[in-house]
Write a protein that holds these residues in place. Structure first.
Motif, mmCIF file in Angstrom:
data_model
loop_
_atom_site.group_PDB
_atom_site.id
_atom_site.type_symbol
_atom_site.label_atom_id
_atom_site.label_comp_id
_atom_site.label_asym_id
_atom_site.label_seq_id
_atom_site.Cartn_x
_atom_site.Cartn_y
_atom_site.Cartn_z
ATOM 1 N N ALA A 126 78.144 114.683 51.194
ATOM 2 C CA ALA A 126 77.262 113.903 52.064
ATOM 3 C C ALA A 126 75.853 113.834 51.482
ATOM 4 O O ALA A 126 75.226 112.767 51.472
ATOM 5 C CB ALA A 126 77.226 114.515 53.460
ATOM 6 N N ALA A 127 75.352 114.956 50.989
ATOM 7 C CA ALA A 127 74.019 114.977 50.386
ATOM 8 C C ALA A 127 73.963 114.070 49.164
ATOM 9 O O ALA A 127 72.985 113.347 48.964
ATOM 10 C CB ALA A 127 73.639 116.409 50.007
ATOM 11 N N GLU A 128 75.016 114.084 48.365
ATOM 12 C CA GLU A 128 75.064 113.210 47.190
ATOM 13 C C GLU A 128 75.089 111.741 47.610
ATOM 14 O O GLU A 128 74.421 110.905 47.007
ATOM 15 C CB GLU A 128 76.291 113.531 46.343
ATOM 16 N N ALA A 129 75.835 111.415 48.654
ATOM 17 C CA ALA A 129 75.892 110.032 49.139
ATOM 18 C C ALA A 129 74.523 109.569 49.620
ATOM 19 O O ALA A 129 74.134 108.422 49.387
ATOM 20 C CB ALA A 129 76.921 109.902 50.259
ATOM 21 N N ASP A 187 71.594 110.755 48.510
ATOM 22 C CA ASP A 187 70.720 110.639 47.334
ATOM 23 C C ASP A 187 71.070 109.447 46.450
ATOM 24 O O ASP A 187 70.193 108.733 45.994
ATOM 25 C CB ASP A 187 70.788 111.916 46.495
ATOM 26 N N VAL A 188 72.355 109.233 46.207
ATOM 27 C CA VAL A 188 72.788 108.219 45.248
ATOM 28 C C VAL A 188 72.924 106.837 45.879
ATOM 29 O O VAL A 188 72.528 105.837 45.290
ATOM 30 C CB VAL A 188 74.125 108.641 44.591
ATOM 31 N N VAL A 198 81.339 108.175 55.484
ATOM 32 C CA VAL A 198 80.111 107.661 54.862
ATOM 33 C C VAL A 198 80.013 106.169 55.124
ATOM 34 O O VAL A 198 80.898 105.401 54.743
ATOM 35 C CB VAL A 198 80.106 107.942 53.339
ATOM 36 N N TRP A 199 78.940 105.785 55.798
ATOM 37 C CA TRP A 199 78.635 104.377 56.048
ATOM 38 C C TRP A 199 77.593 103.926 55.035
ATOM 39 O O TRP A 199 76.643 104.654 54.768
ATOM 40 C CB TRP A 199 78.087 104.193 57.463
ATOM 41 N N PRO A 200 77.750 102.757 54.453
ATOM 42 C CA PRO A 200 76.751 102.260 53.499
ATOM 43 C C PRO A 200 75.370 102.187 54.149
ATOM 44 O O PRO A 200 75.246 101.852 55.327
ATOM 45 C CB PRO A 200 77.252 100.855 53.144
ATOM 46 N N GLY A 201 74.346 102.528 53.384
ATOM 47 C CA GLY A 201 72.993 102.507 53.908
ATOM 48 C C GLY A 201 72.342 101.136 53.862
ATOM 49 O O GLY A 201 71.374 100.883 54.565
ATOM 50 N N HIS A 202 72.870 100.247 53.066
ATOM 51 C CA HIS A 202 72.298 98.909 52.922
ATOM 52 C C HIS A 202 73.064 97.919 53.801
ATOM 53 O O HIS A 202 74.275 98.032 53.955
ATOM 54 C CB HIS A 202 72.370 98.465 51.469
ATOM 55 N N ALA A 203 72.390 97.009 54.374
ATOM 56 C CA ALA A 203 72.993 95.924 55.170
ATOM 57 C C ALA A 203 73.982 96.450 56.219
ATOM 58 O O ALA A 203 74.451 97.580 56.137
ATOM 59 C CB ALA A 203 73.682 94.901 54.270
ATOM 60 N N PRO A 204 74.323 95.656 57.183
ATOM 61 C CA PRO A 204 75.308 96.075 58.183
ATOM 62 C C PRO A 204 76.663 96.375 57.528
ATOM 63 O O PRO A 204 77.123 95.622 56.682
ATOM 64 C CB PRO A 204 75.429 94.859 59.106
ATOM 65 N N ALA A 205 77.239 97.484 57.927
ATOM 66 C CA ALA A 205 78.505 97.903 57.331
ATOM 67 C C ALA A 205 79.675 97.552 58.227
ATOM 68 O O ALA A 205 79.604 97.661 59.436
ATOM 69 C CB ALA A 205 78.481 99.401 57.086
ATOM 70 N N HIS A 206 80.750 97.125 57.621
ATOM 71 C CA HIS A 206 81.973 96.833 58.353
ATOM 72 C C HIS A 206 83.083 97.814 57.990
ATOM 73 O O HIS A 206 84.081 97.898 58.677
ATOM 74 C CB HIS A 206 82.442 95.404 58.071
ATOM 75 N N VAL A 207 82.879 98.541 56.885
ATOM 76 C CA VAL A 207 83.890 99.475 56.414
ATOM 77 C C VAL A 207 83.201 100.774 56.011
ATOM 78 O O VAL A 207 82.176 100.765 55.345
ATOM 79 C CB VAL A 207 84.648 98.903 55.194
#
Length: 75
Positions: A39-42, A44-45, A14-23
């Motif tokens: 994955a679906a929860e990630a 949605d939330v 799971v990569w963060p959806g906001h801003a560029p992700a490094h981790v």
């Protein structure tokens, strides 16, 4: 992919959806069904970008996951 694949192990990243992700957060699941639910929860939330690799080596992208993770589809 077959229905039997839903009961085989899968890896979820799971990569963060906001801003560029490094981790990214990577986890193993005993079944693809469980990985798809997480994955679906990630999505949605957290507005995250999840990727799944199945036991058969298929790579499921965020758009595929979003399109195929309705409640009735995972039953």
């Amino acid at each position: 992919m077959t229905l039997a694949d839903l009961d085989k192990p899968a890896e979820l990243t799971v990569w963060p959806g906001h801003a560029p992700a490094h981790v990214a957060d990577a986890r193993s699941f005993p079944t693809l069904r469980a990985a798809l639910a997480a994955a679906a929860e990630a999505i949605d939330v957290e507005d995250a970008k999840p990727w799944i690799i199945t036991a058969a080596g298929d790579i499921l992208a965020p758009n595929w996951i979003r399109a195929n993770t309705g409640t009735s589809r995972l039953q």
